[in-house]
Design an enzyme around this catalytic site. Structure first.
Site, short mmCIF file in Angstrom:
data_model
loop_
_atom_site.label_atom_id
_atom_site.label_comp_id
_atom_site.label_asym_id
_atom_site.label_seq_id
_atom_site.Cartn_x
_atom_site.Cartn_y
_atom_site.Cartn_z
N ASP A 260 0.88 -1.16 0.00
CA ASP A 260 0.00 0.00 0.00
C ASP A 260 0.92 1.22 0.00
O ASP A 260 2.11 1.13 0.35
CB ASP A 260 -0.95 -0.01 1.21
C1 BGC Z 1 -5.02 3.31 0.15
C2 BGC Z 1 -5.13 2.32 -1.00
C3 BGC Z 1 -4.92 3.03 -2.31
C4 BGC Z 1 -3.58 3.74 -2.29
C5 BGC Z 1 -3.28 4.51 -3.56
C6 BGC Z 1 -3.76 4.16 0.08
O1 BGC Z 1 -3.83 5.21 1.00
O2 BGC Z 1 -5.05 2.62 1.38
O3 BGC Z 1 -6.38 1.69 -0.97
O4 BGC Z 1 -5.00 2.12 -3.37
O5 BGC Z 1 -3.57 4.68 -1.21
O6 BGC Z 1 -4.11 5.61 -3.67
#
Ligand code: BGC
Length: 743
Positions: free
Chosen positions: A232
């Site tokens: 993530d």
């Molecule tokens: C989120 C993810 C997301 C990623 C990219 C993170 O803060 O938890 O779900 O895909 O950011 O935006």
């Protein structure tokens, strides 16, 4: 130069150490790094629409993005109980990704709704692992059918936003396997997502991003995942640890800082270059696969996708209640009835939550305009302000409009500021000014239909007994307003079912006393009893049970039958539409193992199916139940076990509305736990050969073994401990007993 036959191994063999390390983190926020022979690919949120940013990039949905269809978020799709529909939505998302040049869509999110307060519950499908797994797999299949990858997230036990970067989800092995990992396992095995995204949090003390048990042993070795593990955004704590644990790609890019750490570790001999080769091979394979599948000339019809978003939204609406008023249910609206629409949310819809999943829609339908289009003139009064500031004039105008109409459609819901990635809710309550408006409207005209807009469950006790009809409209995506109107006027017969329980109060809910934890730890104290498993086990009243949802027609259920073979169960039931409208029913199959030797919920969902029937039509629906879905995780054997013996198979319309129960006897798995020095006398006695050796070596054993009270009193003593009581059992005797037990 790469050709269609070039393998990832060939490419990696020609790369320098620095180039391999460069592949292991992004080039930018949304792009992977290119090296000779390996193109960069573009990844983008996810999950219910494309959030392609071309200007300033962020992972919180703050900056602008390209317009794309905002399909219903997962909270809605979960309620559809319809994998075919979810797969079609996935295919449409895949086509939009192709048209925008996106090669991996960052979704679906399939975390279990452990607490009703999780700020991201609108992005997740269900409190139940089967629903999450089946619909998650359908979404992956749909997207990937278009040559676009998915990123199954957030792996794993990311069930809250509070302290999400640090908190340790402290969860026992059985709930971890049976509840929190089970949906991931199903999607990985059934639909092979191109990538899996690890979560921010720790699991039993160790960050997901550097957890070799999670990312390698379970995900790859047990489940056979052969794709890329991506972090993530910002989840990596220690790049080298992550590499060793099995994390291939760190996102977003960090100007080469962590690549340099990988190179330095290889040079220092603290990281085996073979690990980096493996990561690079997977990343090259992903880039080649995505590039080969790219179809940059793809276009899509915005109207067709909007229509699909409307169909999916309508199929996700849950008719919670439709009690007769003066002998007739208020819904569907009687043609020609005079209707007052009350509530700003009818005019200014909330159709998605905030954060990284936030899509810039191609257009937005509001329910008020759609109702007017369907029924002609309807009165409207906003009733409240979206900022929650009380406004007496708005209330007065709303009650006047309500009093003048035959039926009031009252739109209530959660304010946008309460539901977002990044934080959790504090309570389940609808805004106080909206509840005050409801009181005033009910006084003016009790013929009220409440339509809800909310990403997480709201408390309905205290409301449900005063309002004849309630429509759970969740957050339904850009066409949600039209879909709600379709349901209200009866153009669509509602067929959504709750994928999460609506409890009487927050304090009744499973995680209420263990959420969101403290000092960096959240204890999953409710264990296996998540969602309906908890309410059922505790025999708690609920406002609306898991699986519940009404229709404008009625169904007869008959001839429930269950047969079994090596692959599991086959459940059949004949449904007849006994009403006057076409409609769809959802058959849910729950299993119970009465007298189980392990802790189990009273009922666990093991299969479901949705069937569409014309008025008067009858059909036999078959619901297959996989053998593995009857299994529990045995912590002694560290594997799934199907317990032999009787199973009750409940064929049901909700977790609390069982239409038929059929019992079957299953052969199950042989459960043989090897004996060892810590095995108790009682455990030894269950194995005749071992018991015989025990009886022979222990002088008084005969008396012990034949006296049930003595056996009960002494039975908990481990055989290896008998020596400590001067009972004459030597280490060699213990070995002999253990050996006999293995025969
Ligand atoms: C989120 C993810 C997301 C990623 C990219 C993170 O803060 O938890 O779900 O895909 O950011 O935006």
């Amino acid at each position: 130069m790469t050709t269609p036959d070039t393998t990832a191994d060939d490419v990696v063999a020609g790369l320098t150490l620095e180039q391999k390390a460069a592949l292991a983190s992004g080039a930018t926020v949304w792009r992977t790094e290119a090296v000779p022979g390996v193109p960069s690919i573009l990844v983008t949120d996810g999950p219910h629409g494309l959030r392609l940013q071309q200007g300033a990039a962020d992972h919180l949905g703050l900056g602008a993005s390209q317009p794309a269809t905002c399909f219903p978020p997962a909270v809605a799709l979960g309620s559809s109980f319809d994998p075919d529909l979810v797969e079609r939505v996935g295919a449409a998302l895949g086509a939009e990704a192709q048209s925008l040049g996106v090669q991996v869509l960052l979704g679906p999110g399939i975390n279990i709704k452990r607490s009703l307060l999780c700020g991201r519950n609108f992005e997740y499908l269900s409190e139940d692992p089967l629903v999450s797994g089946v619909l998650g797999a359908a979404m992956v299949r749909g997207v990937q059918s278009q040559g676009v990858g998915t990123s199954l997230k957030h792996f794993a036990a990311n069930n809250q936003e509070a302290d999400r970067f640090r908190v340790s989800a402290d969860v026992d092995e059985r709930p971890l396997r049976e509840i929190y990992l089970r949906a991931f396992e199903r999607v990985v095995r059934d639909a092979a997502p191109w990538t899996v995204m690890c979560s921010y949090n720790r699991i039993n003390g160790l960050h997901a991003s550097r957890n070799p048990w999670l990312l390698s042993e379970v995900l790859r070795d047990e489940w056979g995942f052969d794709g890329v593990v991506v972090s993530d955004w910002g989840a990596v704590v220690d790049r080298v640890d992550s590499a060793v644990a099995g994390l291939d790609l760190e996102m977003p890019g960090n100007q080469g800082r962590s690549d340099a750490e990988l190179v330095a570790a290889v040079r220092a001999g603290t990281l085996d270059e073979g690990v980096l080769d493996l990561m690079a091979t997977r990343l090259v394979a992903l880039a080649l696969r995505a590039t080969e599948a790219a179809r940059p000339d793809t276009t899509y019809d915005v109207d067709v996708h909007h229509a699909l978003a409307r169909e999916a939204a309508a199929a996700s609406v849950v008719l919670l209640q439709n009690a007769p008023y003066d002998g007739t249910p208020l819904l569907p609206l009687r043609p020609g009835a005079s209707v007052a629409v009350v509530g700003e949310l009818a005019r200014t819809p909330r159709f998605q939550g905030a954060g990284s999943s936030q899509v810039e829609p191609t257009r937005v339908d509001d329910a008020l305009t759609s109702l007017r289009a369907a029924t002609g003139e309807v009165g409207f009064a906003p009733g409240y302000r979206l900022d929650g500031e009380p406004d007496a004039d708005l209330v007065t105008a709303a009650t006047e409009a309500a009093a003048a109409a035959e039926v009031v459609i009252l739109f209530l819901g959660l304010p946008a500021g309460q539901e977002s990635e990044g934080f959790d809710r504090d309570h389940l309550e609808l805004p106080a000014d909206q509840l005050a408006l409801l009181d005033a409207v009910l006084e003016a005209n009790p013929r009220v239909v409440v339509v809800l807009s909310n990403g997480g469950v709201v408390r309905l006790s205290g409301l449900a007994d005063r309002v004849p009809a309630i429509v759970e409209g969740w957050l339904l995506g850009q066409a949600g307003g039209a879909a709600v109107a379709d349901v209200l006027v009866g153009a669509i017969n509602p067929s959504g079912r709750l994928a999460e329980t609506i409890p009487v109060r927050l304090l009744d809910s499973p995680a209420a006393l263990d959420f969101p934890g403290e000092h960096g730890h959240v204890r999953y104290g409710e264990g296996l009893h998540v969602g309906y498993r908890w309410y059922d086990a505790r025999e708690l009243d609920v406002s609306f049970p898991f699986g519940h949802g009404l229709s404008y027609t009625t169904f007869d259920w008959a001839d429930a039958k269950v047969s079994s073979d090596d692959t599991g169960l086959t459940v059949t039931v004949t449904l007849t539409n006994t009403g006057t409208r076409a409609g769809a029913e959802v058959v849910q199959v729950y299993a119970a193992r009465p007298g189980s030797a392990v802790v189990r919920a009273p009922r666990e969902l093991v299969g479901f199916g949705k069937v569409h029937l014309e008025p008067g039509e009858s059909r036999e629906l078959t619901v297959p139940v996989r053998r593995e879905d009857l299994a529990y995780w045995d912590v002694r054997l560290t594997r799934w076990v199907v317990e032999p013996g009787p199973y009750d198979v409940h064929v049901a319309a909700s977790s609390r509305n069982v239409r038929a129960t059929v019992s079957v006897d299953l052969a199950g798995d042989e459960i043989v736990v090897p004996l060892h020095a810590q095995s108790t006398i009682a455990e030894v006695v269950e194995r005749p050969a071992a018991a015989a050796v025990l009886a022979e070596r222990l002088g008084f054993a005969d008396g012990l073994l034949s006296d049930p009270v003595a056996l009960r009193a002494m039975g908990t003593l481990p055989i290896g401990r008998l020596g400590a009581f001067s009972l004459g059992l030597t280490a060699a005797d213990v070995d002999a007993i253990v050996a006999a037990g293995a025969q």
